[in-house]
Design a protein around this motif. Structure first.
Motif, mmCIF file in Angstrom:
data_model
loop_
_atom_site.group_PDB
_atom_site.id
_atom_site.type_symbol
_atom_site.label_atom_id
_atom_site.label_comp_id
_atom_site.label_asym_id
_atom_site.label_seq_id
_atom_site.Cartn_x
_atom_site.Cartn_y
_atom_site.Cartn_z
ATOM 1 N N GLU A 1 6.623 4.386 -0.576
ATOM 2 C CA GLU A 1 7.449 3.708 -0.888
ATOM 3 C C GLU A 1 8.431 3.431 -2.094
ATOM 4 O OE1 GLU A 1 3.798 -0.286 -0.835
ATOM 5 O OE2 GLU A 1 4.893 0.222 -2.146
ATOM 6 N N ARG A 2 9.274 2.354 -2.099
ATOM 7 C CA ARG A 2 10.368 2.302 -3.004
ATOM 8 C C ARG A 2 10.003 2.233 -4.537
ATOM 9 N NH1 ARG A 2 15.658 -0.736 -0.267
ATOM 10 N NH2 ARG A 2 15.049 -0.013 1.587
ATOM 11 N N THR A 3 9.205 1.366 -4.366
ATOM 12 C CA THR A 3 7.926 0.990 -5.833
ATOM 13 C C THR A 3 6.816 2.077 -6.494
ATOM 14 O OG1 THR A 3 6.432 0.351 -4.994
ATOM 15 C CG2 THR A 3 7.793 -1.518 -5.025
ATOM 16 N N PHE A 4 7.546 3.739 -5.595
ATOM 17 C CA PHE A 4 6.865 4.666 -6.697
ATOM 18 C C PHE A 4 6.942 4.679 -8.076
ATOM 19 C CE2 PHE A 4 5.899 9.524 -6.293
ATOM 20 C CZ PHE A 4 7.488 9.925 -6.985
ATOM 21 N N SER A 5 8.459 4.545 -7.806
ATOM 22 C CA SER A 5 8.419 4.839 -8.967
ATOM 23 C C SER A 5 8.257 3.987 -10.316
ATOM 24 C CB SER A 5 10.599 4.568 -9.581
ATOM 25 O OG SER A 5 10.459 3.268 -9.359
ATOM 26 N N GLN B 1 0.983 -1.115 0.077
ATOM 27 C CA GLN B 1 -0.285 -0.275 0.348
ATOM 28 C C GLN B 1 1.019 0.842 -0.209
ATOM 29 O OE1 GLN B 1 -3.372 -0.200 -0.420
ATOM 30 N NE2 GLN B 1 -4.111 2.402 0.277
ATOM 31 N N VAL B 2 0.969 1.736 -0.858
ATOM 32 C CA VAL B 2 1.353 3.819 -0.916
ATOM 33 C C VAL B 2 0.827 4.289 0.037
ATOM 34 C CG1 VAL B 2 2.237 4.709 -2.353
ATOM 35 C CG2 VAL B 2 2.421 2.350 -3.588
ATOM 36 N N GLN B 3 1.675 4.551 0.712
ATOM 37 C CA GLN B 3 0.899 6.038 1.263
ATOM 38 C C GLN B 3 1.594 7.688 0.686
ATOM 39 O OE1 GLN B 3 0.738 6.218 5.374
ATOM 40 N NE2 GLN B 3 -0.193 3.989 5.478
ATOM 41 N N LEU B 4 1.031 8.344 0.340
ATOM 42 C CA LEU B 4 1.043 9.076 -0.463
ATOM 43 C C LEU B 4 0.684 10.866 1.212
ATOM 44 C CD1 LEU B 4 -0.736 8.763 -3.745
ATOM 45 C CD2 LEU B 4 1.661 8.529 -2.506
ATOM 46 N N VAL B 5 1.460 11.932 1.266
ATOM 47 C CA VAL B 5 1.406 12.468 2.320
ATOM 48 C C VAL B 5 1.786 14.260 1.082
ATOM 49 C CG1 VAL B 5 2.008 14.196 4.335
ATOM 50 C CG2 VAL B 5 1.942 11.351 4.249
ATOM 51 N N GLU B 6 0.472 14.666 0.914
ATOM 52 C CA GLU B 6 1.097 16.618 0.267
ATOM 53 C C GLU B 6 1.697 17.215 1.543
ATOM 54 O OE1 GLU B 6 -2.880 14.321 -1.163
ATOM 55 O OE2 GLU B 6 -2.072 14.127 0.616
ATOM 56 N N SER B 7 1.795 18.211 1.019
ATOM 57 C CA SER B 7 2.300 19.418 1.458
ATOM 58 C C SER B 7 2.314 20.877 0.450
ATOM 59 C CB SER B 7 3.768 19.441 1.943
ATOM 60 O OG SER B 7 4.858 19.305 1.257
ATOM 61 N N GLY B 8 2.391 22.091 1.113
ATOM 62 C CA GLY B 8 2.645 23.213 0.327
ATOM 63 C C GLY B 8 1.535 23.788 0.075
ATOM 64 N N THR C 1 9.453 11.605 -4.200
ATOM 65 C CA THR C 1 8.278 13.049 -4.730
ATOM 66 C C THR C 1 7.668 13.135 -5.975
ATOM 67 O OG1 THR C 1 9.962 13.829 -4.984
ATOM 68 C CG2 THR C 1 9.266 14.026 -2.347
ATOM 69 N N VAL C 2 6.503 13.618 -5.848
ATOM 70 C CA VAL C 2 6.278 14.023 -7.281
ATOM 71 C C VAL C 2 5.616 16.243 -6.621
ATOM 72 C CG1 VAL C 2 3.543 13.471 -6.913
ATOM 73 C CG2 VAL C 2 4.312 14.168 -9.372
ATOM 74 N N ASN C 3 5.784 16.768 -7.639
ATOM 75 C CA ASN C 3 5.258 18.029 -6.648
ATOM 76 C C ASN C 3 4.515 18.580 -8.204
ATOM 77 O OD1 ASN C 3 7.568 18.321 -4.982
ATOM 78 N ND2 ASN C 3 9.177 18.273 -6.952
ATOM 79 N N LEU C 4 3.859 19.943 -7.544
ATOM 80 C CA LEU C 4 3.401 20.298 -8.531
ATOM 81 C C LEU C 4 3.290 22.106 -8.683
ATOM 82 C CD1 LEU C 4 0.625 20.413 -10.617
ATOM 83 C CD2 LEU C 4 -0.674 21.183 -8.795
ATOM 84 N N GLU C 5 4.144 23.047 -9.433
ATOM 85 C CA GLU C 5 4.608 23.952 -9.591
ATOM 86 C C GLU C 5 3.035 24.658 -10.404
ATOM 87 O OE1 GLU C 5 7.782 25.323 -8.456
ATOM 88 O OE2 GLU C 5 6.684 27.591 -7.857
ATOM 89 N N MET C 6 3.017 25.600 -9.094
ATOM 90 C CA MET C 6 1.722 26.714 -9.354
ATOM 91 C C MET C 6 1.970 28.199 -10.089
ATOM 92 S SD MET C 6 -1.681 24.596 -7.405
ATOM 93 C CE MET C 6 -1.018 25.133 -5.461
ATOM 94 N N ASN C 7 1.569 28.895 -10.798
ATOM 95 C CA ASN C 7 1.565 30.117 -11.584
ATOM 96 C C ASN C 7 0.448 31.053 -11.532
ATOM 97 O OD1 ASN C 7 4.759 29.910 -10.841
ATOM 98 N ND2 ASN C 7 4.666 28.807 -12.389
ATOM 99 N N SER C 8 0.573 32.340 -11.620
ATOM 100 C CA SER C 8 -0.682 32.679 -12.397
ATOM 101 C C SER C 8 -1.582 32.234 -11.361
ATOM 102 C CB SER C 8 -0.113 32.995 -13.444
ATOM 103 O OG SER C 8 0.960 33.905 -14.294
ATOM 104 N N LEU C 9 -1.712 31.916 -9.663
ATOM 105 C CA LEU C 9 -2.844 31.564 -9.515
ATOM 106 C C LEU C 9 -4.089 32.347 -9.530
ATOM 107 C CD1 LEU C 9 -1.047 29.392 -6.819
ATOM 108 C CD2 LEU C 9 -3.034 28.523 -8.261
ATOM 109 N N LYS C 10 -5.416 31.433 -9.535
ATOM 110 C CA LYS C 10 -6.795 32.314 -9.573
ATOM 111 C C LYS C 10 -7.741 32.129 -8.649
ATOM 112 C CE LYS C 10 -6.543 32.064 -15.126
ATOM 113 N NZ LYS C 10 -6.625 31.504 -16.625
#
Length: 122
Positions: free
Chosen positions: A26-30, A1-8, A78-87
């Motif tokens: 998990e290492r299997t994330f990839s 079971q992959v556990q995911l934790v968001e932040s930011g 990790t996976v990231n989401l860069e958000m610009n010009s937010l509305k």
């Protein structure tokens, strides 16, 4: 079971930027396609952005194309989401997801984080 934790998540003015991060357990994330979805109050959860397991393919909702950028670091799980010009209409709870199916569809994701709130003020 992959556990995911968001932040930011947080409060930002219209036109500003935020960077969301998602840490996987998990290492299997990839092996997984990774994606970001969001759910605004009173609305269904919708696709925002996704990245194939290899990182070779990226997908964006039309509403965020050109403003958001998804990236992953398999070495750091990790996976990231860069958000610009937010509305203001970007205001929602943002969820990180991992799966083996079609990454732009909720049904294609097998694992979900608990979400992080983004509020964009006008």
């Amino acid at each position: 079971q992959v556990q995911l934790v968001e932040s930011g998540g947080g409060l930002v003015q219209a036109g500003g930027s935020l960077r969301l991060s998602c840490a996987a357990s998990e290492r299997t994330f990839s092996r997984y396609n990774m994606g970001w979805f969001r759910q605004a109050p009173g609305k269904e959860r919708e696709f925002v952005a996704a990245l194939s397991w290899s990182g070779g393919s990226t997908y964006y909702a039309d509403s965020v194309k050109g403003r958001f950028t998804i990236s992953r670091d398999n070495a750091k799980n990790t996976v990231n989401l860069e958000m610009n010009s937010l509305k203001p209409e970007d205001t929602a709870v943002y969820y990180c997801a991992a799966g083996s199916g079609i990454p732009t569809m909720r049904g294609g994701m097998d694992h979900w984080g608990k979400g992080t709130l983004v509020v964009v003020s006008s």
